[in-house]
Design a protein around this motif. Structure first.
Motif, short mmCIF file in Angstrom:
data_model
loop_
_atom_site.label_atom_id
_atom_site.label_comp_id
_atom_site.label_asym_id
_atom_site.label_seq_id
_atom_site.Cartn_x
_atom_site.Cartn_y
_atom_site.Cartn_z
N GLU A 50 -20.59 -2.58 -7.66
CA GLU A 50 -21.23 -2.36 -8.97
C GLU A 50 -20.20 -2.38 -10.10
N LYS A 51 -19.05 -1.80 -9.84
CA LYS A 51 -18.01 -1.76 -10.89
C LYS A 51 -17.12 -3.01 -10.84
N GLN A 52 -17.43 -3.92 -9.92
CA GLN A 52 -16.67 -5.16 -9.78
C GLN A 52 -15.18 -4.88 -9.54
N TYR A 53 -14.91 -3.98 -8.62
CA TYR A 53 -13.53 -3.58 -8.34
C TYR A 53 -13.19 -3.83 -6.86
N ILE A 54 -12.01 -4.43 -6.63
CA ILE A 54 -11.43 -4.51 -5.28
C ILE A 54 -9.95 -4.12 -5.39
N ASP A 55 -9.50 -3.31 -4.47
CA ASP A 55 -8.07 -3.01 -4.38
C ASP A 55 -7.31 -4.33 -4.18
N ASP A 56 -6.42 -4.66 -5.10
CA ASP A 56 -5.65 -5.92 -5.02
C ASP A 56 -4.93 -6.07 -3.68
N ASN A 57 -4.51 -4.95 -3.12
CA ASN A 57 -3.75 -5.00 -1.86
C ASN A 57 -4.59 -5.59 -0.72
N ALA A 58 -5.92 -5.46 -0.82
CA ALA A 58 -6.80 -6.00 0.22
C ALA A 58 -6.66 -7.52 0.29
N ILE A 59 -6.73 -8.15 -0.87
CA ILE A 59 -6.66 -9.62 -0.94
C ILE A 59 -5.26 -10.10 -0.52
N LYS A 60 -4.24 -9.34 -0.93
CA LYS A 60 -2.85 -9.72 -0.57
C LYS A 60 -2.60 -9.54 0.93
N TYR A 61 -3.35 -8.64 1.55
CA TYR A 61 -3.17 -8.33 2.98
C TYR A 61 -3.65 -9.48 3.88
N ALA A 62 -4.74 -10.14 3.46
CA ALA A 62 -5.53 -10.95 4.39
C ALA A 62 -5.00 -12.36 4.62
N ASP A 63 -5.10 -12.81 5.88
CA ASP A 63 -4.98 -14.23 6.22
C ASP A 63 -6.35 -14.89 6.25
N TYR A 64 -7.37 -14.10 6.65
CA TYR A 64 -8.75 -14.58 6.68
C TYR A 64 -9.67 -13.46 6.19
N VAL A 65 -10.74 -13.87 5.51
CA VAL A 65 -11.77 -12.90 5.09
C VAL A 65 -13.06 -13.23 5.83
#
Length: 305
Positions: A50-65
């Motif tokens: 709802e707030k359109q928020y994701i911890d940036d570290n999540a995206i930096k962590y991933a090889d695949y989503v």
């Protein structure tokens, strides 16, 4: 270094089993969740759709989503508010992921999204392939919008796979325990005409398919995630009763009674899709559970008196 897999909806039915299977195969797994749970077995990053928020570290962590998140379709009656929740939870979350992947430095190699065979609507006994015409009912509209949001990942030069899940069979949740409950009480019966097709997949095969979509770079685009032998609702009910060693006494539950109980949501059980698994099988993927009898036995054979 093992690949790192970020899963949305990781605590749901498929997400829970998929996380276990990925860990067993040597992957690292993290979940994107509304609440960062200190006691989770998995690394957890926070997001707020709802707030359109994701911890940036999540995206930096991933090889695949792997994107599984979405409000349950059959958990409660479809009020207007619930329908909005079912729709928005899928589309807004996918758009948020796209925005973050477009604006963060990352090393994500692939995006595997979920959709549903509900996109084909009530298709009678016609065999539906990935190229078949879509329907215009509520679930089809949700699936179409969800897929359109996922397709935008290709603008980011990211290998994108969409798995259209059939009815996922598990004894831990989803449709199967609901269907099994009356059978257990010797009150099992086919629903409506009983002729509507059920395109099912064992939860372990569904999870193996997500893992295959990570590992096999020939996977691109849309695939039906269903076992090769769909059955009618009547055949399913008879097979389940046999597996559980219970008699089937009752006539079919009439459609009007299901409509009264479930309202518009009754289209989930009264409509049916007979869906082809050919495209997935052409990739070389082999199903562990090809026939319904094998799948049901894996859950209920021990219960035979």
């Amino acid at each position: 270094m093992p690949d790192k897999i970020l899963i949305t909806g990781g605590s749901g039915l498929v997400g829970t089993r998929l996380s276990e299977m990925l860990i067993d195969q040597g992957y690292e797994v993290a979940h994107l969740s509304r609440k960062a749970d200190k006691f989770s077995k998995y690394k957890t990053f926070k997001w707020d759709i709802e707030k359109q928020y994701i911890d940036d570290n999540a995206i930096k962590y991933a090889d695949y989503v792997i994107h599984l998140a979405g409000a349950g379709v059959a958990e409660e009656k479809w009020s207007d508010e619930r329908k909005r929740e079912i729709y928005n939870s899928r589309i807004d979350s996918t758009n948020l992921l796209h925005h973050c992947l477009a604006h963060t430095n990352h090393h994500v190699k692939g995006f595997i999204s979920t959709s549903a065979i509900g996109i084909y609507g009530n298709s009678g006994d016609q065999l539906m392939s990935e190229e078949s015409t879509y329907a215009n009912d509520f679930l089809a509209e949700v699936s179409k919008a969800w897929e359109a949001a996922a397709w935008k990942m290709r603008e980011l030069d990211m290998r994108t796979v969409i798995l259209r899940l059939g009815i996922v069979l598990s004894d831990k949740g989803g449709a199967l325990p609901q269907i099994a409950k009356p059978v257990k009480m010797m009150a099992g019966a086919a629903l409506g005409s009983g002729k509507q097709f059920m395109s099912w997949i064992h939860i372990d095969d569904a999870c193996r398919l997500y893992i295959k979509a990570i590992e096999d770079t020939q996977f691109k685009g849309v695939y039906n995630a269903v076992a090769p032998h769909p059955v009618t609702n009547k055949e399913f009910t008879i097979e389940l009763a046999e597996t559980m060693n219970k008699p089937l006494m009752l006539p079919n539950v009439p459609a009007f009674a299901i409509n009264l109980m479930m309202g518009e949501m009754s289209e989930v059980v009264l409509g049916g899709q007979r869906v082809s698994a050919s495209k997935v099988m052409r990739t070389g993927f082999t199903f562990e559970y090809t026939y319904l009898e094998e799948a049901l036995s894996s859950f209920y054979a021990k219960e035979v008196d």
